[in-house]
Write an enzyme that holds these catalytic residues in place. Structure first.
Site, PDB file in Angstrom:
ATOM      1  N   CYS A 168       0.717  -1.058  -0.025  1.00 56.14           N
ATOM      2  CA  CYS A 168      -0.202   0.012  -0.124  1.00 56.14           C
ATOM      3  C   CYS A 168       0.794   1.390  -0.059  1.00 56.14           C
ATOM      4  O   CYS A 168       1.365   1.702   0.949  1.00 56.14           O
ATOM      5  CB  CYS A 168      -0.826   0.080   1.181  1.00 56.14           C
ATOM      6  SG  CYS A 168      -2.137   1.388   1.358  1.00 56.14           S
ATOM      7  N   CYS A 192      -9.627   5.969  -5.014  1.00 53.90           N
ATOM      8  CA  CYS A 192      -8.732   6.328  -3.806  1.00 53.90           C
ATOM      9  C   CYS A 192      -8.305   8.014  -3.994  1.00 53.90           C
ATOM     10  O   CYS A 192      -7.937   8.572  -4.956  1.00 53.90           O
ATOM     11  CB  CYS A 192      -7.510   5.396  -3.927  1.00 53.90           C
ATOM     12  SG  CYS A 192      -7.848   3.819  -3.848  1.00 53.90           S
TER      13      CYS A 192
END
Length: 424
Positions: A159, A345
């Site tokens: 991530c 995102c």
């Protein structure tokens, strides 16, 4: 009556519990188990680490949230899961289940490289609340005596958004404080190139990210493996040495210890294999939601990296699991579903930001392409992330997983959380 346990009260576990309580009649028992009393909105932790927001602002008391909502609350860590007998052990208590939803989130692999260990205390991370608080304390000390700043990720990390946020937010803050000329910033990543994000092929994301890092005069080491961390320098596998006065590095993730220690349940990293229903292939009473789910990278990279499991992906997994358990119990007369794994995102960089849209996160295994891949830059992204934080926390306070207008908003964007299995 079915006994359903949800292990983990984060972005995966809490909404999944809410959705199952909405779907299932009250005779079905839902128990939420967590080793922490607080729900934390994890995407906001880079703000906490840089002193832009207090931790309390993004936390909620889970017991208060589930009280009087028909969800039993158990505070404690699971030390063992027994899939054959359908039991978990929490402290001295043995809890039996008919269905278990694993939504524990990530355990940080702090033993990945020498010097990363928490007890050493050389570098910071913003992957959990405790670490974000430590990072914030160290950041305030750093501002009193600034020097080289290194931000990035360890090989195996999956991530990368928080690393880009931290580096570019730090640059923005240091310029506001008049300290930027005293702080050379270096970004180091195991990604093959900046903006890869663990999934590759994300439209113009590499171009936008590279442009921002260049404009902000941030030196970049891409396709780089950190091999060792010392008190004042970071060593790369190719022999380069990066001095630092402050460093924020994202470690690799793995599943909880009780998952890694259960025979035949997880892979060596503690991630659970799943069927399209998100059931375990060997233990169909166990479902997986979020970081604990095993997802294969779309490509083999020179330096190993993981696949991101974003908030929207996690939410989709939870909605699919709640629906499928409802079908299994005969409460829902509808086809089984699978999460779409689409992701929107929002990355805040202070005076600008980038919105990444991946539809789907994992490209088609045959064509190698996605239906859509979009990256857009603008100050509106920063505002949007703040709004979304408030929206998500409000949902959790109200006991709602995905309100109708969220479904509507996703449809407007051409997105959805789940789809029938027949469509895959």
């Amino acid at each position: 009556m079915a006994r359903i346990i949800v292990i983990g009260a984060g972005i995966g576990g809490l909404p999944t519990s809410y959705e199952m309580r909405r779907i299932l009649p009250p005779e079905h028992q839902i128990t939420l188990i967590s080793n922490t009393p607080k729900f934390t909105f994890i995407p906001s932790l880079p703000w906490v680490g840089l002193g832009l927001k207090s931790l309390e602002h993004i936390q909620l008391d889970v017991e208060k949230l589930v009280k009087n909502r028909g969800i039993e609350w158990v505070l404690g860590g699971v030390s063992q899961i027994l899939p054959e007998s359908k039991q978990v052990i929490v402290g001295e208590r043995v809890i039996s289940y008919d269905y278990a939803v694993i939504a524990t989130g990530a355990e940080l692999a702090l033993d990945a490289v020498p010097g990363l260990q928490e007890e050493v205390g050389y570098v910071q991370s913003v992957c959990n609340p405790a670490h974000a608080l430590k990072a914030a304390t160290a950041w305030q000390k750093f501002l009193q005596n600034p020097g080289p700043l290194v931000v990035g990720a360890i090989p195996g990390a999956g991530c990368f958004g928080p690393a880009y946020e931290f580096a570019l937010l730090a640059d923005w803050l240091l310029r506001r404080y008049g300290l930027r000329n005293q702080v050379p910033i270096t970004f180091v990543t195991p990604e093959p190139y900046v903006g890869h994000l663990g999934i590759s092929g994300m439209a113009n994301s590499a171009e936008l990210v590279k442009k921002l890092l260049y404009q902000r005069e941030i030196e970049v080491f891409e396709n780089a493996a950190i091999s060792q961390i010392e008190s004042d320098k970071i060593l790369l596998a190719d022999g380069c040495t990066l001095p630092y006065a402050y460093a924020m590095l994202l470690p690799p993730f793995r599943g909880a210890r009780f998952l890694r220690e259960a025979p035949d349940l997880s892979d060596k990293k503690g991630f659970l294999p799943v069927l399209p229903t998100y059931q375990h292939p060997q233990f169909p009473s166990i479902y997986s939601v979020g970081v604990t789910t095993q997802l294969k990278p779309p490509e083999i990279t020179p330096i190993p990296i993981g696949v991101p499991k974003t908030g929207q992906m996690t939410e989709a997994m939870g909605m699919a699991v709640a629906h499928n358990i409802g079908v299994e119990l005969g409460v829902i007369s509808a086809p089984l579903v699978t999460p779409t794994l689409e992701a929107l995102c929002l990355a805040d960089f202070g005076d600008t930001g980038i919105a990444f849209l991946a539809d789907q996160v994992l490209p088609n295994p045959i064509t190698g392409k996605r239906r859509r891949a979009v990256a857009m830059e603008g100050r509106w992204v920063s505002w949007s992330k703040t709004v979304f934080e408030k929206f998500f926390l409000t949902k959790m306070r109200c006991g709602v997983a995905v309100p109708w207008f969220e479904h509507w908003g996703l449809e407007v964007l051409g997105l959805s959380l789940v789809q029938p299995l027949s469509k895959i």
